[in-house]
Design a protein around this motif. Structure first.
Motif, PDB file in Angstrom:
ATOM      1  N   ASP A  37       0.858  -1.195   0.000  1.00  0.00           N
ATOM      2  CA  ASP A  37       0.000   0.000   0.000  1.00  0.00           C
ATOM      3  C   ASP A  37       0.890   1.238   0.000  1.00  0.00           C
ATOM      4  O   ASP A  37       1.086   1.877   1.043  1.00  0.00           O
ATOM      5  CB  ASP A  37      -0.912  -0.004   1.235  1.00  0.00           C
ATOM      6  CG  ASP A  37      -2.006   1.050   1.138  1.00  0.00           C
ATOM      7  OD1 ASP A  37      -1.970   1.862   0.189  1.00  0.00           O
ATOM      8  OD2 ASP A  37      -2.901   1.070   2.005  1.00  0.00           O
ATOM      9  N   ALA A  39       0.567   4.265  -0.845  1.00  0.00           N
ATOM     10  CA  ALA A  39      -0.020   5.539  -0.406  1.00  0.00           C
ATOM     11  C   ALA A  39       0.168   5.748   1.088  1.00  0.00           C
ATOM     12  O   ALA A  39       0.310   6.889   1.555  1.00  0.00           O
ATOM     13  CB  ALA A  39      -1.501   5.584  -0.767  1.00  0.00           C
ATOM     14  N   GLU A  40       0.165   4.675   1.870  1.00  0.00           N
ATOM     15  CA  GLU A  40       0.295   4.791   3.317  1.00  0.00           C
ATOM     16  C   GLU A  40       1.623   5.411   3.719  1.00  0.00           C
ATOM     17  O   GLU A  40       1.696   6.155   4.702  1.00  0.00           O
ATOM     18  CB  GLU A  40       0.122   3.431   3.981  1.00  0.00           C
ATOM     19  CG  GLU A  40      -1.316   3.002   4.169  1.00  0.00           C
ATOM     20  CD  GLU A  40      -2.103   3.995   5.023  1.00  0.00           C
ATOM     21  OE1 GLU A  40      -1.608   4.389   6.094  1.00  0.00           O
ATOM     22  OE2 GLU A  40      -3.190   4.399   4.590  1.00  0.00           O
ATOM     23  N   ARG A 213      -5.867   2.331  -7.982  1.00  0.00           N
ATOM     24  CA  ARG A 213      -6.036   2.086  -6.542  1.00  0.00           C
ATOM     25  C   ARG A 213      -5.131   2.993  -5.736  1.00  0.00           C
ATOM     26  O   ARG A 213      -5.539   3.551  -4.702  1.00  0.00           O
ATOM     27  CB  ARG A 213      -5.735   0.622  -6.219  1.00  0.00           C
ATOM     28  CG  ARG A 213      -6.795  -0.364  -6.665  1.00  0.00           C
ATOM     29  CD  ARG A 213      -6.588  -1.716  -6.030  1.00  0.00           C
ATOM     30  NE  ARG A 213      -5.314  -2.312  -6.396  1.00  0.00           N
ATOM     31  CZ  ARG A 213      -5.132  -3.107  -7.453  1.00  0.00           C
ATOM     32  NH1 ARG A 213      -6.162  -3.386  -8.243  1.00  0.00           N
ATOM     33  NH2 ARG A 213      -3.948  -3.619  -7.714  1.00  0.00           N
ATOM     34  N   TYR A 214      -3.899   3.141  -6.192  1.00  0.00           N
ATOM     35  CA  TYR A 214      -2.936   3.976  -5.465  1.00  0.00           C
ATOM     36  C   TYR A 214      -3.409   5.420  -5.362  1.00  0.00           C
ATOM     37  O   TYR A 214      -3.438   6.009  -4.273  1.00  0.00           O
ATOM     38  CB  TYR A 214      -1.574   3.907  -6.155  1.00  0.00           C
ATOM     39  CG  TYR A 214      -0.613   4.971  -5.694  1.00  0.00           C
ATOM     40  CD1 TYR A 214      -0.023   4.905  -4.448  1.00  0.00           C
ATOM     41  CD2 TYR A 214      -0.315   6.062  -6.512  1.00  0.00           C
ATOM     42  CE1 TYR A 214       0.847   5.897  -4.004  1.00  0.00           C
ATOM     43  CE2 TYR A 214       0.551   7.046  -6.087  1.00  0.00           C
ATOM     44  CZ  TYR A 214       1.134   6.959  -4.841  1.00  0.00           C
ATOM     45  OH  TYR A 214       1.987   7.946  -4.416  1.00  0.00           O
ATOM     46  N   SER A 216      -6.396   6.711  -5.861  1.00  0.00           N
ATOM     47  CA  SER A 216      -7.662   6.835  -5.137  1.00  0.00           C
ATOM     48  C   SER A 216      -7.439   6.822  -3.638  1.00  0.00           C
ATOM     49  O   SER A 216      -7.971   7.672  -2.904  1.00  0.00           O
ATOM     50  CB  SER A 216      -8.605   5.701  -5.551  1.00  0.00           C
ATOM     51  OG  SER A 216      -9.796   5.747  -4.799  1.00  0.00           O
ATOM     52  N   HIS A 217      -6.631   5.871  -3.175  1.00  0.00           N
ATOM     53  CA  HIS A 217      -6.357   5.774  -1.733  1.00  0.00           C
ATOM     54  C   HIS A 217      -5.569   6.981  -1.249  1.00  0.00           C
ATOM     55  O   HIS A 217      -5.831   7.516  -0.158  1.00  0.00           O
ATOM     56  CB  HIS A 217      -5.591   4.485  -1.443  1.00  0.00           C
ATOM     57  CG  HIS A 217      -5.374   4.227   0.013  1.00  0.00           C
ATOM     58  ND1 HIS A 217      -4.545   3.230   0.480  1.00  0.00           N
ATOM     59  CD2 HIS A 217      -5.868   4.829   1.126  1.00  0.00           C
ATOM     60  CE1 HIS A 217      -4.532   3.231   1.791  1.00  0.00           C
ATOM     61  NE2 HIS A 217      -5.333   4.200   2.209  1.00  0.00           N
ATOM     62  N   LEU A 218      -4.602   7.431  -2.047  1.00  0.00           N
ATOM     63  CA  LEU A 218      -3.768   8.559  -1.629  1.00  0.00           C
ATOM     64  C   LEU A 218      -4.598   9.827  -1.485  1.00  0.00           C
ATOM     65  O   LEU A 218      -4.483  10.544  -0.476  1.00  0.00           O
ATOM     66  CB  LEU A 218      -2.637   8.777  -2.634  1.00  0.00           C
ATOM     67  CG  LEU A 218      -1.670   9.922  -2.310  1.00  0.00           C
ATOM     68  CD1 LEU A 218      -1.024   9.716  -0.944  1.00  0.00           C
ATOM     69  CD2 LEU A 218      -0.607  10.048  -3.401  1.00  0.00           C
ATOM     70  N   GLU A 220      -7.823  10.123  -0.977  1.00  0.00           N
ATOM     71  CA  GLU A 220      -8.745   9.965   0.145  1.00  0.00           C
ATOM     72  C   GLU A 220      -8.021  10.128   1.485  1.00  0.00           C
ATOM     73  O   GLU A 220      -8.518  10.805   2.394  1.00  0.00           O
ATOM     74  CB  GLU A 220      -9.392   8.584   0.070  1.00  0.00           C
ATOM     75  CG  GLU A 220     -10.396   8.301   1.171  1.00  0.00           C
ATOM     76  CD  GLU A 220     -10.999   6.918   1.057  1.00  0.00           C
ATOM     77  OE1 GLU A 220     -11.512   6.414   2.066  1.00  0.00           O
ATOM     78  OE2 GLU A 220     -10.942   6.326  -0.044  1.00  0.00           O
ATOM     79  N   SER A 221      -6.836   9.537   1.607  1.00  0.00           N
ATOM     80  CA  SER A 221      -6.089   9.604   2.863  1.00  0.00           C
ATOM     81  C   SER A 221      -5.562  11.007   3.136  1.00  0.00           C
ATOM     82  O   SER A 221      -5.553  11.471   4.294  1.00  0.00           O
ATOM     83  CB  SER A 221      -4.929   8.604   2.835  1.00  0.00           C
ATOM     84  OG  SER A 221      -5.398   7.288   2.688  1.00  0.00           O
TER      85      SER A 221
END
Length: 311
Positions: A37, A39-40, A213-214, A216-218, A220-221
């Motif tokens: 993941d 983006a984390e 996915r990367y 989108s998650h980034l 949002e986070s």
């Protein structure tokens, strides 16, 4: 205080720099990357820096590059003009050590079992010779999806002159399979050279689920951390593109990390009054080299990532 953030997402570490526009202060953070993941790691770096009032956020990443090198992206199905099913295997017949007897061709990203021929045809000037049949397109797409293909690429002959056949095919497939990503070669690289255009469409389809996915998650986070500025990704050309565009056409960001590095090297060279430079970035998965001559970044319209051409 207005702040600008730059980040570099590598396979081993993720590096961030925060620049305060008022004070000129620079703060840096280096955190281990999280391959499962990525983006984390970016979010953790922003959290450690305590950045607020962010007005600009751009980053380069080797995620797409590493996905292609490792061939760890989506299984791609390809729809192509009848008679051209072997274009990915024929390539340009430029083999290393071609005079030898034991040279092997690199395997194509799409094996022959995942290629479907469509009986449409455009002439070189873009006029229609054979119309596109909706039922044939949908039957081919259904066969590929049923066999396990996760994304589809469409590359029809001469679509750089006239993209209508590809656009119709993409629309029909998206209507039948909502949520399935379809890459059109005329969107990715609307130029002649059938092999390169087809390969780039396939590369985009291969890496797009990972990058979508990367991003989108980034986004949002970062929003959850209070970062409301637009998110940008650097491009292989050294420019920037919005996260939405990068998620849809990640092939444009394939070597964004190396491009960012050599552009930065040129800028530092100007400050140091040095105009002949080599930028070198050793990462955990790949090593990148860029050249600056006479103060200018050297560019090319033809290069390779591993054994795959990248225009």
């Amino acid at each position: 205080m207005a702040q600008r953030i730059g980040a570099d997402v590598g396979g081993t570490f993720t590096d961030l720099v925060v620049f305060d526009q008022e004070s000129g202060e620079l703060r840096v953070s280096k955190v281990p990357s999280i391959p499962a993941d990525p983006a984390e790691a970016v979010v953790e770096g922003v959290r450690r820096l305590g950045a607020d009032d962010v007005v600009f956020f751009s980053h380069g990443t080797t995620i797409a590059l590493n996905t292609l090198i490792q061939r760890s992206g989506a299984r791609v199905g390809l729809l192509i003009t009848r008679g051209f099913r072997d274009v990915l295997r024929l390539r340009r017949l430029r083999l290393v050590g071609a005079p030898g007897f034991f040279v092997s061709q690199p395997p194509p990203l799409v094996p022959p079992r995942d290629v479907r021929e469509i009986s449409e045809r455009l002439l070189a000037d873009g006029t229609e010779l054979r119309p596109l049949d909706r039922d044939e397109v949908l039957a081919a797409a259904e066969g590929l999806v049923d066999s396990g293909c996760e994304t589809l690429a469409v590359s029809f002959l001469h679509s750089y002159r006239n993209p209508e056949h590809e656009r119709h095919a993409g629309a029909w497939i998206s209507e039948r399979f909502p949520g399935l990503h379809v890459t059109l070669s005329s969107d990715v690289w609307p130029q002649h050279r059938e092999y390169e255009r087809t390969e780039l469409a396939v590369v985009n389809a291969h890496i797009v689920p990972v990058m979508a996915r990367y991003f989108s998650h980034l986004v949002e986070s970062l929003r959850a951390l209070g970062v409301t500025s637009s998110l940008f990704s650097t491009k292989s050309s050294g420019g920037i593109v919005s996260a939405d565009r990068a998620a849809e056409r990640p092939v444009e960001t394939l070597v964004s990390g190396p491009a960012s590095g050599v552009v930065a090297a040129a800028a530092l060279g100007r400050l140091a009054q040095e105009d002949e430079l080599v930028a070198f970035d050793m990462g955990g998965t790949s090593a990148d080299i860029g050249v600056v001559q006479a103060g200018e970044v050297q560019t090319t319209t033809e290069s390779f990532v591993g054994d795959v051409p990248v225009i």
